[in-house]
Design an enzyme around this catalytic site. Structure first.
Site, PDB file in Angstrom:
ATOM      1  N   SER A 106       0.819  -1.208   0.000  1.00  0.00           N
ATOM      2  CA  SER A 106       0.000   0.000   0.000  1.00  0.00           C
ATOM      3  C   SER A 106       0.855   1.261   0.000  1.00  0.00           C
ATOM      4  O   SER A 106       0.342   2.350  -0.207  1.00  0.00           O
ATOM      5  CB  SER A 106      -0.917   0.005   1.215  1.00  0.00           C
ATOM      6  OG  SER A 106      -0.175  -0.247   2.378  1.00  0.00           O
ATOM      7  N   HIS A 128      -1.614  -2.749  -6.679  1.00  0.00           N
ATOM      8  CA  HIS A 128      -2.260  -2.375  -5.417  1.00  0.00           C
ATOM      9  C   HIS A 128      -3.773  -2.523  -5.543  1.00  0.00           C
ATOM     10  O   HIS A 128      -4.427  -1.731  -6.226  1.00  0.00           O
ATOM     11  CB  HIS A 128      -1.861  -0.924  -5.074  1.00  0.00           C
ATOM     12  CG  HIS A 128      -2.372  -0.444  -3.766  1.00  0.00           C
ATOM     13  ND1 HIS A 128      -2.584   0.885  -3.495  1.00  0.00           N
ATOM     14  CD2 HIS A 128      -2.722  -1.108  -2.634  1.00  0.00           C
ATOM     15  CE1 HIS A 128      -3.034   1.009  -2.262  1.00  0.00           C
ATOM     16  NE2 HIS A 128      -3.132  -0.182  -1.729  1.00  0.00           N
ATOM     17  N   GLU A 140      -4.233  -0.119  -8.646  1.00  0.00           N
ATOM     18  CA  GLU A 140      -3.242   0.942  -8.858  1.00  0.00           C
ATOM     19  C   GLU A 140      -1.940   0.237  -9.265  1.00  0.00           C
ATOM     20  O   GLU A 140      -1.457  -0.644  -8.541  1.00  0.00           O
ATOM     21  CB  GLU A 140      -3.070   1.701  -7.532  1.00  0.00           C
ATOM     22  CG  GLU A 140      -2.495   3.086  -7.632  1.00  0.00           C
ATOM     23  CD  GLU A 140      -2.513   3.804  -6.268  1.00  0.00           C
ATOM     24  OE1 GLU A 140      -2.556   3.137  -5.209  1.00  0.00           O
ATOM     25  OE2 GLU A 140      -2.477   5.048  -6.270  1.00  0.00           O
ATOM     26  N   ASN A 178      -3.237   6.267  -1.296  1.00  0.00           N
ATOM     27  CA  ASN A 178      -2.977   6.495   0.132  1.00  0.00           C
ATOM     28  C   ASN A 178      -2.350   7.854   0.419  1.00  0.00           C
ATOM     29  O   ASN A 178      -2.408   8.332   1.551  1.00  0.00           O
ATOM     30  CB  ASN A 178      -2.147   5.350   0.702  1.00  0.00           C
ATOM     31  CG  ASN A 178      -3.018   4.121   0.908  1.00  0.00           C
ATOM     32  OD1 ASN A 178      -4.173   4.241   1.306  1.00  0.00           O
ATOM     33  ND2 ASN A 178      -2.491   2.941   0.612  1.00  0.00           N
TER      34      ASN A 178
END
Ligand code: 3HC
Length: 273
Positions: A106, A128, A140, A178
């Protein structure tokens, strides 16, 4: 995450070997797969025999050596760089030399992970996924410094074959998802700590006012408070700005072992649900 990735692949016709160091985790994976497939049958999205075929595509193993025959590996171990490097180094020496080695990290640098595998680094990439993997549409995709174009195009093709939409982000702390999501969650902890509102109100305000499916504090429990804290530290250490430092309220819950859904308690108490 690993269980969700395995199930999503199997539902899209891919043979999977789900690997974990702990048999107990694999039992949980089996139970999750059975429950999710039973729900799909109940909702008439799958026939019983289709569900059996999907389940039969997944085998479970506690030996990393069983990955040796894989055409593709997606690593989803704990967010610990040293551990990931060990796993990737072992995979690079046992898997074939055309196998893509993807990480579901992440926030950890793909370039850094790639540095542990020598000549295999062009085949290392970030893939991801988002929780719950069978539901969330995005993958991702993150290239490390030396990830090859072929690795990226094969990764896009695999993500699409799994029914996902791949979108590329650069190899910077937290990538896009994130980098944006975690400071917002962290700010929700500050809003709680500063007495702006109680958690239930913060979550309802963001759900009803901003059309979030879950409020940010409920989402933090769902993701895992330890994971949120870790990602904030990665952002803080790489970007060096105080605004990324984890809120003391988040830190305190993590130190108390209240990591959210998975420990039965986080911002909220799930022990009776
Ligand atoms: N596995 C498989 N399917 C699941 C699931 C799971 N764990 N959880 C829910 N679902 C399915 C249900 O079966 C249901 O499907 P159906 O309607 O076709 O029967 C559908 O999702 C909706 O579930 P529910 O009706 O039980 O509940 P909700 O409508 O409240 O939806 C939710 C649950 C999908 C989790 C929704 O609340 C949501 O989208 N929350 C936000 C999730 C999110 O933001 N995820 C990203 C987190 S960030 C991340 O993962 C990145 C990491 O790096 C931190």
């Amino acid at each position: 995450m690993g269980s969700g990735i395995a199930l999503t692949a199997a539902m899209n016709g891919i043979e999977v070997c789900q690997n974990d160091i702990a048999e107990e985790q694999l039992e949980r994976a089996r139970a999750y797969h059975a429950k999710t497939l039973a729900r799909a049958v109940k909702k008439e999205r799958l026939t019983e025999s289709d569900a059996e075929v999907v389940a039969s595509r997944i085998r479970y193993s506690t030996s990393l050596a069983d990955c040796a025959s894989a055409q593709w590996v997606v690593e989803a171990a704990t967010e610990n760089l040293r551990l990931k490097k060990e796993i990737f180094s072992s995979l690079a020496s046992t898997c074939g030399d055309d196998v893509i080695l993807a990480s579901n990290t992440s926030s950890i640098s793909i370039t850094d992970i790639g540095a542990s595998v020598g000549d295999a680094a062009p085949r290392v990439i970030g893939m991801h996924f988002f929780n719950p993997v069978p539901v969330m549409k995005l993958v991702e995709v993150i290239e490390g410094l030396v990830t090859s174009e072929e690795t990226t195009s094969r990764t896009f093709a695999l993500a699409e074959a799994m029914g996902k939409t791949p979108i590329k982000a650069n190899d910077r702390a937290g990538f896009v998802s994130n980098r944006v999501l975690m400071p917002m969650i962290n700010e929700a902890f500050y809003a709680w700590m500063d007495g702006v509102a109680e958690p239930e109100s913060i979550d309802e305000i963001m759900k009803l006012g901003c059309a979030f499916p879950m409020g940010p504090l409920r989402l933090a429990d769902f993701i895992g408070l330890d994971v949120c804290h870790h990602i904030m530290m990665v952002l803080y250490e790489e970007l060096g700005d105080q605004k990324y430092f984890p809120c003391p309220k988040l830190r305190q819950l993590v130190l108390a072992g209240r990591h959210g859904d998975k420990t039965g308690r986080g911002v909220y108490d799930y022990s009776t649900s």
